[in-house]
Design a protein around this motif. Structure first.
Motif, PDB file in Angstrom:
ATOM      1  N   ASN A   1      -9.059   0.807  -8.932  1.00 30.70           N
ATOM      2  CA  ASN A   1      -7.982   0.796  -7.926  1.00 30.70           C
ATOM      3  C   ASN A   1      -6.611   1.149  -8.485  1.00 30.70           C
ATOM      4  OD1 ASN A   1      -9.794   0.020  -5.914  1.00 30.70           O
ATOM      5  ND2 ASN A   1      -9.520  -2.163  -6.349  1.00 30.70           N
TER       6      ASN A   1
ATOM      7  N   ASP B   1     -13.147  -3.223 -10.661  1.00 28.70           N
ATOM      8  CA  ASP B   1     -12.385  -2.840  -9.467  1.00 28.70           C
ATOM      9  C   ASP B   1     -10.893  -2.697  -9.770  1.00 28.70           C
ATOM     10  OD1 ASP B   1     -14.647  -2.789  -7.918  1.00 28.70           O
ATOM     11  OD2 ASP B   1     -14.310  -4.748  -6.980  1.00 28.70           O
ATOM     12  N   SER B   2     -10.375  -3.537 -10.664  1.00 30.48           N
ATOM     13  CA  SER B   2      -8.942  -3.474 -10.979  1.00 30.48           C
ATOM     14  C   SER B   2      -8.583  -2.179 -11.692  1.00 30.48           C
ATOM     15  CB  SER B   2      -8.521  -4.682 -11.826  1.00 30.48           C
ATOM     16  OG  SER B   2      -8.902  -4.553 -13.180  1.00 30.48           O
TER      17      SER B   2
ATOM     18  N   GLU C   1       0.827  -1.203   0.000  1.00 31.00           N
ATOM     19  CA  GLU C   1       0.000   0.000   0.000  1.00 31.00           C
ATOM     20  C   GLU C   1       0.867   1.261   0.000  1.00 31.00           C
ATOM     21  OE1 GLU C   1      -3.224   0.371  -0.346  1.00 31.00           O
ATOM     22  OE2 GLU C   1      -3.421  -1.803  -0.609  1.00 31.00           O
TER      23      GLU C   1
ATOM     24  N   PRO D   1      -2.615  -2.989  -9.992  1.00 31.23           N
ATOM     25  CA  PRO D   1      -2.930  -1.606  -9.609  1.00 31.23           C
ATOM     26  C   PRO D   1      -1.935  -0.564 -10.114  1.00 31.23           C
ATOM     27  CG  PRO D   1      -2.166  -2.873  -7.715  1.00 31.23           C
ATOM     28  CD  PRO D   1      -2.408  -3.851  -8.817  1.00 31.23           C
TER      29      PRO D   1
END
Length: 469
Positions: free
Chosen positions: A90, A86-87, A45, A159
């Motif tokens: 994100n 979502d990919s 992250e 991401p």
């Protein structure tokens, strides 16, 4: 992908190519599977936050390239569709739009909901299903980005995918001192990829595909570019996808995009860029081509036709044939590659020793030989590189043919008059290179090929021409 799938693939291979060929292919597959230790490592992250901060600073200056991701939808399972969307949502890089061109009979609620939640997602329900190429072209018409990427409806991006692609474009813009993205010389960017499957909620990644830098002859042998591919918007909108190549529509697009540069210019330097990092996960399930290549045999016939079409468009005479492994091809040039291709000035074959193993013939810059000591019956792994015609750094003078224009350079480097050891089966390489050690032969081979490449010409390796040493 399961024992049943492996067995069915082996049986199908045997039916096409014979039991002996299937045995060697199965042995090679077992060896590959036993040695595969690949696992995809997710970015932290912290790294993704740093990438996003870098993007935000770039966006403040107005210099952030805008991407359009075009996805044709057709009866996409909700769980796959949500994971794909979502990919994109994100991504650590934020200047994008997701164009969903839906040819399903009924509108997909997941897509509609996503478009309502994020204005960057554009959902279009098409009036009919006119096929993958037409449906994708409808999406391309709606795309407004500077560069456009293609994404299958059940696959996912990493991401950092758009961040990594943006870095390549930014570097080229700065190097060439450009301000408009339409002027960027890069026409195509592609990355490494892997495959994945979901097992009881656990995602498993496998079959890493590490791709080479742009290789025109390898592309004429197989769609090694595949995923993730991003193209300059004006080029992809001009070329479009062609319905007559449905099943291999992306392969046809890449061939035309690359051949415009690579077959009309010497080396397509700076036009086509490879990112040596996995940016795309290709989903495997029972119906997917990734899991079961034989499920779409028509696609391989379309790929064969696409190669033939690009040859014809460039006035190159040759027959395209399918190799034993589905999706892999060979061009048999009518008069030989040196006569049919102005961009190629040197071609070489595969050297095989008395034990039936590869001894050389193709060399890297450091003079090492890929596939050395591999059984000649093996294809070279999951991508079958050991049996595919491809551009390379150097080939061996013991199995080499050159453009006559370079005979003097050959004599200067090798120390003897040029003799065609590639097409002439009577050429006695033992007598020709008497007194030269193996290292000297390889050194002269590499140095000569370097001289060819300095002149902007290609060196090509043809592994179907075998010389015993």
């Amino acid at each position: 992908m399961g024992i049943k799938n492996a067995v069915s693939k082996t049986i199908a291979y045997a039916e096409r190519n014979g039991i002996k060929a299937a045995f060697y292919a199965a042995m090679e597959r077992i060896k590959i599977n036993s040695s595969e230790k690949y696992s995809y490592r997710e970015l932290s992250e912290e790294v993704l936050r740093e990438q996003n901060q870098e993007y935000r600073l770039l966006a403040e200056t107005g210099d952030a390239v805008r991407f359009s991701i075009v996805v044709p939808l057709f009866n996409t399972p909700e769980v796959y569709l949500k994971q794909m969307i979502d990919s994109v949502v994100n991504q650590s890089y934020g200047n994008w739009e997701l164009v969903l061109a839906d040819a399903s009979e009924k509108s997909l609620d997941v897509a509609i909901s996503a478009a309502n939640d994020d204005p960057r997602i554009k959902y279009y329900h098409l009036d009919k299903n006119a096929g993958i190429s037409h449906n994708t072209n409808r999406g391309l018409e709606k795309a407004t980005g500077d560069y456009i990427g293609l994404l299958d409806h059940d696959d996912i991006l990493t991401p950092d995918a758009l961040y990594e692609v943006s870095r390549v474009i930014k570097k080229s813009m700065q190097k060439n001192k450009l301000s408009r993205f339409i002027d960027c010389p890069i026409r195509l960017i592609y990355s490494d990829e892997d495959k994945f499957e979901d097992e009881k909620g656990v995602r498993k990644f496998f079959e890493l595909h590490e791709k080479p830098s742009f290789n025109m002859d390898l592309l004429l042998s197989n769609n090694y570019i595949c995923h993730f591919a991003v193209m300059r918007a004006d080029i992809i909108k001009r070329l479009k996808l062609r319905a007559k190549f449905d099943g291999a529509q992306d392969f046809d697009l890449f061939l035309r995009c690359c051949s415009e540069a690579a077959l009309s210019m010497d080396m397509a330097s700076g036009h086509i860029v490879h990112i040596d990092k996995v940016l795309y996960h290709w989903r495997c399930h029972r119906a997917s081509t990734a899991a079961n290549p034989a499920s779409k045999t028509y696609a391989y016939e379309a790929g064969q036709a696409a190669i033939a079409d690009v040859l014809k468009s460039n006035n190159i005479n040759g027959e395209v044939v399918q190799l034993p492994h589905l999706g892999f091809y060979r061009v048999n040039y009518e008069r030989g590659i040196l006569q049919e291709r102005d961009d190629v000035a040197c071609v070489g074959g595969k050297l095989v020793n008395k034990k039936g193993r590869v001894a050389g013939g193709i060399y890297k810059k450091d003079k090492t030989a890929p596939f050395k000591n591999m059984p000649v019956s093996y294809s070279g792994g999951l991508q079958h590189r050991a049996v595919l015609t491809q551009d390379c750094y150097a080939v061996d003078i013991r199995s080499m043919a050159i453009d006559p224009l370079y005979k003097d350079i050959y004599k200067d480097v090798v120390g003897i008059d040029y003799v065609d050891t590639f097409t002439d089966p009577k050429a006695d390489t033992t007598a020709l290179f008497t007194g030269m050690s193996e290292d000297e032969i390889i050194d002269k081979s590499v140095r000569f090929c370097e001289e060819i490449k300095k002149r902007g010409k290609r060196v090509v390796w043809d592994p179907q021409i075998i010389k015993r040493v």
